[in-house]
Design a protein around this motif. Structure first.
Motif, PDB file in Angstrom:
ATOM      1  N   ALA A 147      -7.242  -5.933   6.643  1.00  0.00           N
ATOM      2  CA  ALA A 147      -6.014  -5.173   6.374  1.00  0.00           C
ATOM      3  C   ALA A 147      -5.347  -5.665   5.092  1.00  0.00           C
ATOM      4  O   ALA A 147      -4.887  -4.853   4.272  1.00  0.00           O
ATOM      5  CB  ALA A 147      -5.055  -5.289   7.559  1.00  0.00           C
ATOM      6  N   ALA A 148      -5.301  -6.982   4.891  1.00  0.00           N
ATOM      7  CA  ALA A 148      -4.688  -7.542   3.681  1.00  0.00           C
ATOM      8  C   ALA A 148      -5.465  -7.116   2.438  1.00  0.00           C
ATOM      9  O   ALA A 148      -4.870  -6.755   1.412  1.00  0.00           O
ATOM     10  CB  ALA A 148      -4.625  -9.060   3.782  1.00  0.00           C
ATOM     11  N   VAL A 149      -6.789  -7.130   2.525  1.00  0.00           N
ATOM     12  CA  VAL A 149      -7.617  -6.711   1.388  1.00  0.00           C
ATOM     13  C   VAL A 149      -7.408  -5.225   1.103  1.00  0.00           C
ATOM     14  O   VAL A 149      -7.314  -4.817  -0.055  1.00  0.00           O
ATOM     15  CB  VAL A 149      -9.107  -7.031   1.651  1.00  0.00           C
ATOM     16  N   SER A 150      -7.290  -4.421   2.144  1.00  0.00           N
ATOM     17  CA  SER A 150      -7.044  -2.986   1.952  1.00  0.00           C
ATOM     18  C   SER A 150      -5.705  -2.734   1.279  1.00  0.00           C
ATOM     19  O   SER A 150      -5.604  -1.889   0.382  1.00  0.00           O
ATOM     20  CB  SER A 150      -7.088  -2.260   3.296  1.00  0.00           C
ATOM     21  N   VAL A 151      -4.682  -3.464   1.698  1.00  0.00           N
ATOM     22  CA  VAL A 151      -3.357  -3.325   1.073  1.00  0.00           C
ATOM     23  C   VAL A 151      -3.419  -3.761  -0.387  1.00  0.00           C
ATOM     24  O   VAL A 151      -2.859  -3.106  -1.272  1.00  0.00           O
ATOM     25  CB  VAL A 151      -2.299  -4.136   1.852  1.00  0.00           C
ATOM     26  N   LEU A 152      -4.123  -4.853  -0.646  1.00  0.00           N
ATOM     27  CA  LEU A 152      -4.254  -5.363  -2.014  1.00  0.00           C
ATOM     28  C   LEU A 152      -4.957  -4.340  -2.907  1.00  0.00           C
ATOM     29  O   LEU A 152      -4.452  -3.999  -3.978  1.00  0.00           O
ATOM     30  CB  LEU A 152      -5.039  -6.678  -1.983  1.00  0.00           C
ATOM     31  N   HIS A 153      -6.087  -3.832  -2.464  1.00  0.00           N
ATOM     32  CA  HIS A 153      -6.827  -2.842  -3.251  1.00  0.00           C
ATOM     33  C   HIS A 153      -6.025  -1.542  -3.386  1.00  0.00           C
ATOM     34  O   HIS A 153      -5.974  -0.962  -4.477  1.00  0.00           O
ATOM     35  CB  HIS A 153      -8.179  -2.548  -2.603  1.00  0.00           C
ATOM     36  N   GLY A 154      -5.418  -1.107  -2.313  1.00  0.00           N
ATOM     37  CA  GLY A 154      -4.640   0.130  -2.347  1.00  0.00           C
ATOM     38  C   GLY A 154      -3.468   0.053  -3.300  1.00  0.00           C
ATOM     39  O   GLY A 154      -3.222   0.972  -4.083  1.00  0.00           O
ATOM     40  N   SER A 155      -2.739  -1.059  -3.261  1.00  0.00           N
ATOM     41  CA  SER A 155      -1.591  -1.189  -4.168  1.00  0.00           C
ATOM     42  C   SER A 155      -2.051  -1.299  -5.616  1.00  0.00           C
ATOM     43  O   SER A 155      -1.403  -0.760  -6.516  1.00  0.00           O
ATOM     44  CB  SER A 155      -0.703  -2.365  -3.773  1.00  0.00           C
ATOM     45  N   GLY A 156      -3.179  -1.955  -5.860  1.00  0.00           N
ATOM     46  CA  GLY A 156      -3.710  -2.011  -7.222  1.00  0.00           C
ATOM     47  C   GLY A 156      -4.092  -0.635  -7.740  1.00  0.00           C
ATOM     48  O   GLY A 156      -3.799  -0.280  -8.879  1.00  0.00           O
ATOM     49  N   ILE A 157      -4.722   0.151  -6.869  1.00  0.00           N
ATOM     50  CA  ILE A 157      -5.128   1.508  -7.258  1.00  0.00           C
ATOM     51  C   ILE A 157      -3.907   2.382  -7.523  1.00  0.00           C
ATOM     52  O   ILE A 157      -3.837   3.094  -8.534  1.00  0.00           O
ATOM     53  CB  ILE A 157      -6.031   2.128  -6.167  1.00  0.00           C
ATOM     54  N   VAL A 158      -2.936   2.342  -6.624  1.00  0.00           N
ATOM     55  CA  VAL A 158      -1.725   3.162  -6.779  1.00  0.00           C
ATOM     56  C   VAL A 158      -0.980   2.777  -8.053  1.00  0.00           C
ATOM     57  O   VAL A 158      -0.544   3.653  -8.827  1.00  0.00           O
ATOM     58  CB  VAL A 158      -0.822   3.034  -5.536  1.00  0.00           C
TER      59      VAL A 158
END
Length: 163
Positions: free
Chosen positions: A9-20
């Motif tokens: 979940a933390a990795v998904s949030v990290l990647h998602g926020s970077g993409i956004v």
């Protein structure tokens, strides 16, 4: 919630926020160029794009640390035996942790020094821009700490993860 699930979940949030943030930065620069050419310039868009770039860079630091995709010169480690390779990996991880600790300390001071200083054209204070420094450094320390644990267990993989 298991540790593995929390980690994903933390990795998904990290990647998602970077993409956004990256997409937002590109759209801001595009909007700025179009507005300057055909309409009135958006004076705030350049500043927000610059701050987005700072955040993307620091989020990228954490992602690259996790994926082991930073640039490295592996001339010595490629020729080293398993024990020396492990020792060099531990030394490298410890150097990154020390570097990140410096960023935590200095970044926190930067945040405190900018608590009441407003950005030039935007609606928030500078401390928000600088918050990414200690936060990303702490995240990098966590990532490198897990790498160290894996190295001591003998399960380390120094190969770059290619996406």
């Amino acid at each position: 919630m298991s540790f593995e699930r929390l980690s994903r979940a933390a990795v998904s949030v990290l990647h998602g926020s970077g993409i956004v943030l990256f997409i937002g930065m590109v759209l801001l620069v595009l909007a700025q160029v179009v507005a300057r050419k055909f309409f009135e310039p958006l004076v705030w868009s350049e500043e927000l794009a610059r701050y987005s770039f700072i955040w993307v860079a620091f989020i990228g630091w954490v992602i690259a640390s996790r994926n082991k995709s930073h640039i490295r010169i592996s001339l010595v480690t490629d020729r080293a035996g398993p024990l020396l390779k492990q020792a060099l990996g531990i030394f490298s991880d410890l150097c990154v942790i020390v570097f990140a600790l410096i960023f935590v300390i200095k970044g926190w001071k930067l945040v405190q020094n900018n608590l009441d200083i407003e950005t030039v054209t935007l609606f928030f204070d500078f401390w928000l821009v600088y918050t990414i420094i200690p936060v990303s450094a702490l995240a990098t320390i966590v990532v490198m700490g897990f790498d160290l644990v894996e190295r001591f267990r003998g399960h380390s993989n120094d190969k770059e993860i290619v996406l």
